[in-house]
Design a protein around this motif. Structure first.
Motif, PDB file in Angstrom:
ATOM      1  N   GLY A 199       0.884  -1.270  -0.029  1.00  0.00           N
ATOM      2  CA  GLY A 199       0.061  -0.015  -0.012  1.00  0.00           C
ATOM      3  C   GLY A 199       0.763   1.289  -0.147  1.00  0.00           C
ATOM      4  O   GLY A 199       0.388   2.122  -0.636  1.00  0.00           O
ATOM      5  N   LYS A 200       2.024   1.409   0.571  1.00  0.00           N
ATOM      6  CA  LYS A 200       2.805   2.291   0.842  1.00  0.00           C
ATOM      7  C   LYS A 200       3.660   2.819  -0.605  1.00  0.00           C
ATOM      8  O   LYS A 200       4.079   3.915  -0.729  1.00  0.00           O
ATOM      9  N   ASP A 201       3.809   1.811  -1.411  1.00  0.00           N
ATOM     10  CA  ASP A 201       4.371   1.818  -2.762  1.00  0.00           C
ATOM     11  C   ASP A 201       3.318   2.189  -3.736  1.00  0.00           C
ATOM     12  O   ASP A 201       2.816   1.355  -4.486  1.00  0.00           O
ATOM     13  N   PRO A 202       3.317   3.567  -4.262  1.00  0.00           N
ATOM     14  CA  PRO A 202       2.272   4.070  -5.043  1.00  0.00           C
ATOM     15  C   PRO A 202       2.622   3.396  -6.255  1.00  0.00           C
ATOM     16  O   PRO A 202       1.512   3.177  -7.284  1.00  0.00           O
ATOM     17  N   GLU A 203       3.693   3.440  -6.910  1.00  0.00           N
ATOM     18  CA  GLU A 203       3.964   2.762  -8.088  1.00  0.00           C
ATOM     19  C   GLU A 203       3.312   1.340  -8.412  1.00  0.00           C
ATOM     20  O   GLU A 203       2.688   1.097  -9.274  1.00  0.00           O
ATOM     21  N   LEU A 204       3.679   0.446  -7.424  1.00  0.00           N
ATOM     22  CA  LEU A 204       3.182  -0.779  -7.176  1.00  0.00           C
ATOM     23  C   LEU A 204       1.624  -0.922  -7.120  1.00  0.00           C
ATOM     24  O   LEU A 204       1.014  -1.588  -7.580  1.00  0.00           O
ATOM     25  N   PHE A 205       1.056   0.037  -6.299  1.00  0.00           N
ATOM     26  CA  PHE A 205      -0.314  -0.251  -6.099  1.00  0.00           C
ATOM     27  C   PHE A 205      -1.137   0.355  -7.178  1.00  0.00           C
ATOM     28  O   PHE A 205      -2.200  -0.148  -7.425  1.00  0.00           O
ATOM     29  N   ASP A 206      -0.540   1.310  -8.007  1.00  0.00           N
ATOM     30  CA  ASP A 206      -1.229   1.479  -9.144  1.00  0.00           C
ATOM     31  C   ASP A 206      -1.238   0.582 -10.444  1.00  0.00           C
ATOM     32  O   ASP A 206      -2.175   0.561 -11.002  1.00  0.00           O
ATOM     33  N   LYS A 207      -0.293  -0.179 -10.202  1.00  0.00           N
ATOM     34  CA  LYS A 207       0.275  -1.320 -11.184  1.00  0.00           C
ATOM     35  C   LYS A 207      -0.791  -2.628 -10.853  1.00  0.00           C
ATOM     36  O   LYS A 207      -0.990  -3.376 -11.941  1.00  0.00           O
ATOM     37  N   ILE A 208      -1.263  -2.823  -9.675  1.00  0.00           N
ATOM     38  CA  ILE A 208      -1.925  -3.823  -9.305  1.00  0.00           C
ATOM     39  C   ILE A 208      -3.183  -4.131 -10.157  1.00  0.00           C
ATOM     40  O   ILE A 208      -3.322  -5.339 -10.607  1.00  0.00           O
ATOM     41  N   ALA A 209      -3.874  -3.232 -10.613  1.00  0.00           N
ATOM     42  CA  ALA A 209      -5.282  -3.309 -11.387  1.00  0.00           C
ATOM     43  C   ALA A 209      -4.537  -3.810 -12.736  1.00  0.00           C
ATOM     44  O   ALA A 209      -5.420  -4.589 -13.398  1.00  0.00           O
ATOM     45  N   GLY A 210      -3.453  -3.461 -13.220  1.00  0.00           N
ATOM     46  CA  GLY A 210      -3.033  -4.166 -14.615  1.00  0.00           C
ATOM     47  C   GLY A 210      -2.527  -5.545 -14.436  1.00  0.00           C
ATOM     48  O   GLY A 210      -2.706  -6.041 -15.475  1.00  0.00           O
ATOM     49  N   PHE A 211      -2.279  -6.064 -13.376  1.00  0.00           N
ATOM     50  CA  PHE A 211      -2.026  -7.471 -13.292  1.00  0.00           C
ATOM     51  C   PHE A 211      -2.936  -8.266 -13.390  1.00  0.00           C
ATOM     52  O   PHE A 211      -3.003  -9.268 -14.168  1.00  0.00           O
ATOM     53  N   GLY A 212      -4.211  -7.869 -12.688  1.00  0.00           N
ATOM     54  CA  GLY A 212      -5.496  -8.565 -13.036  1.00  0.00           C
ATOM     55  C   GLY A 212      -5.368 -10.060 -13.097  1.00  0.00           C
ATOM     56  O   GLY A 212      -5.211 -10.876 -12.264  1.00  0.00           O
ATOM     57  N   PHE A 213      -5.697 -10.368 -14.247  1.00  0.00           N
ATOM     58  CA  PHE A 213      -5.827 -11.813 -15.017  1.00  0.00           C
ATOM     59  C   PHE A 213      -4.656 -12.521 -14.592  1.00  0.00           C
ATOM     60  O   PHE A 213      -4.777 -13.632 -14.028  1.00  0.00           O
ATOM     61  N   GLN A 214      -3.472 -11.924 -15.016  1.00  0.00           N
ATOM     62  CA  GLN A 214      -2.170 -12.865 -14.940  1.00  0.00           C
ATOM     63  C   GLN A 214      -2.141 -13.267 -13.343  1.00  0.00           C
ATOM     64  O   GLN A 214      -1.545 -13.913 -12.909  1.00  0.00           O
ATOM     65  N   ALA A 215      -2.378 -12.166 -12.544  1.00  0.00           N
ATOM     66  CA  ALA A 215      -2.129 -12.426 -11.120  1.00  0.00           C
ATOM     67  C   ALA A 215      -3.022 -13.484 -10.852  1.00  0.00           C
ATOM     68  O   ALA A 215      -2.787 -14.395  -9.830  1.00  0.00           O
ATOM     69  N   LEU A 216      -4.392 -13.410 -11.054  1.00  0.00           N
ATOM     70  CA  LEU A 216      -5.457 -14.568 -10.917  1.00  0.00           C
ATOM     71  C   LEU A 216      -4.731 -15.769 -11.370  1.00  0.00           C
ATOM     72  O   LEU A 216      -4.819 -16.843 -10.538  1.00  0.00           O
ATOM     73  N   VAL A 217      -4.147 -15.933 -12.597  1.00  0.00           N
ATOM     74  CA  VAL A 217      -3.804 -17.413 -13.038  1.00  0.00           C
ATOM     75  C   VAL A 217      -2.573 -17.727 -12.366  1.00  0.00           C
ATOM     76  O   VAL A 217      -2.623 -19.026 -11.937  1.00  0.00           O
ATOM     77  N   ILE A 218      -1.679 -16.865 -11.826  1.00  0.00           N
ATOM     78  CA  ILE A 218      -0.370 -17.309 -11.069  1.00  0.00           C
ATOM     79  C   ILE A 218      -0.988 -17.866  -9.899  1.00  0.00           C
ATOM     80  O   ILE A 218      -0.223 -18.865  -9.315  1.00  0.00           O
ATOM     81  N   ALA A 219      -1.780 -17.116  -9.037  1.00  0.00           N
ATOM     82  CA  ALA A 219      -2.119 -17.268  -7.709  1.00  0.00           C
ATOM     83  C   ALA A 219      -2.865 -18.694  -7.625  1.00  0.00           C
ATOM     84  O   ALA A 219      -2.710 -19.354  -6.761  1.00  0.00           O
ATOM     85  N   SER A 220      -3.829 -18.834  -8.776  1.00  0.00           N
ATOM     86  CA  SER A 220      -4.565 -19.978  -8.736  1.00  0.00           C
ATOM     87  C   SER A 220      -3.836 -21.262  -9.017  1.00  0.00           C
ATOM     88  O   SER A 220      -3.653 -22.318  -8.427  1.00  0.00           O
ATOM     89  N   SER A 221      -2.683 -21.029  -9.884  1.00  0.00           N
ATOM     90  CA  SER A 221      -1.893 -22.316 -10.265  1.00  0.00           C
ATOM     91  C   SER A 221      -0.935 -22.566  -8.878  1.00  0.00           C
ATOM     92  O   SER A 221      -0.720 -23.757  -8.852  1.00  0.00           O
ATOM     93  N   THR A 222      -0.634 -21.551  -8.207  1.00  0.00           N
ATOM     94  CA  THR A 222       0.265 -21.796  -7.081  1.00  0.00           C
ATOM     95  C   THR A 222      -0.480 -22.367  -6.096  1.00  0.00           C
ATOM     96  O   THR A 222      -0.086 -23.645  -5.398  1.00  0.00           O
ATOM     97  N   ILE A 223      -1.629 -22.400  -5.850  1.00  0.00           N
ATOM     98  CA  ILE A 223      -2.535 -22.779  -4.724  1.00  0.00           C
ATOM     99  C   ILE A 223      -2.559 -24.359  -5.403  1.00  0.00           C
ATOM    100  O   ILE A 223      -2.642 -25.197  -4.667  1.00  0.00           O
ATOM    101  N   PHE A 224      -3.102 -24.618  -6.702  1.00  0.00           N
ATOM    102  CA  PHE A 224      -3.519 -25.823  -7.186  1.00  0.00           C
ATOM    103  C   PHE A 224      -2.207 -26.733  -7.131  1.00  0.00           C
ATOM    104  O   PHE A 224      -2.254 -27.635  -6.422  1.00  0.00           O
ATOM    105  N   PHE A 225      -1.071 -26.250  -7.622  1.00  0.00           N
ATOM    106  CA  PHE A 225       0.219 -27.065  -7.573  1.00  0.00           C
ATOM    107  C   PHE A 225       0.592 -27.447  -6.083  1.00  0.00           C
ATOM    108  O   PHE A 225       1.171 -28.611  -6.014  1.00  0.00           O
ATOM    109  N   SER A 226       0.310 -26.487  -5.421  1.00  0.00           N
ATOM    110  CA  SER A 226       0.937 -26.719  -3.834  1.00  0.00           C
ATOM    111  C   SER A 226       0.042 -27.845  -3.204  1.00  0.00           C
ATOM    112  O   SER A 226       0.644 -28.736  -2.629  1.00  0.00           O
ATOM    113  N   ILE A 227      -1.160 -27.809  -3.447  1.00  0.00           N
ATOM    114  CA  ILE A 227      -2.231 -29.010  -2.760  1.00  0.00           C
ATOM    115  C   ILE A 227      -1.628 -30.221  -3.777  1.00  0.00           C
ATOM    116  O   ILE A 227      -1.700 -31.256  -3.064  1.00  0.00           O
ATOM    117  N   ILE A 228      -1.501 -30.171  -4.830  1.00  0.00           N
ATOM    118  CA  ILE A 228      -0.947 -31.432  -5.473  1.00  0.00           C
ATOM    119  C   ILE A 228       0.414 -31.772  -5.039  1.00  0.00           C
ATOM    120  O   ILE A 228       0.429 -33.124  -4.446  1.00  0.00           O
TER     121      ILE A 228
END
Length: 89
Positions: free
Chosen positions: A47-76
């Motif tokens: 939250g304190k890094d304005p540059e990163l905070f502004d880019k979070i919205a742009g990550f969107g789908f890519q972040a969702l895919v990476i997070a979901s893949s991480t969870i899935f393969f961790s469980i496996i």
């Protein structure tokens, strides 16, 4: 980075050898509080890094895919390790 890996491996070894025998209610509460504080400070860092905070919205789908893949393969991975170790009886 090596220090983090060292602490992680030490914790894994300690947890393996203690096997949950010495974990009481106080330690569980301390662990939960530690995890919540870690998440809080990670969020504050983002939250304190304005540059990163502004880019979070742009990550969107890519972040969702990476997070979901991480969870899935961790469980496996955990299921595979538990099947080799045999799990707790």
């Amino acid at each position: 980075m090596l220090i983090f890996l060292l602490f992680l491996m030490t914790g894994i070894a300690l947890g393996y050898f203690l096997n949950g025998k010495h974990v009481d209610k106080t330690q569980k509460i301390f662990l939960n509080i530690s995890i919540l504080l870690l998440l809080f400070f990670m969020g504050a860092s983002i939250g304190k890094d304005p540059e990163l905070f502004d880019k979070i919205a742009g990550f969107g789908f890519q972040a969702l895919v990476i997070a979901s893949s991480t969870i899935f393969f961790s469980i496996i991975g955990v299921l595979i390790v538990v099947s080799f170790i045999g799990g707790k009886k």
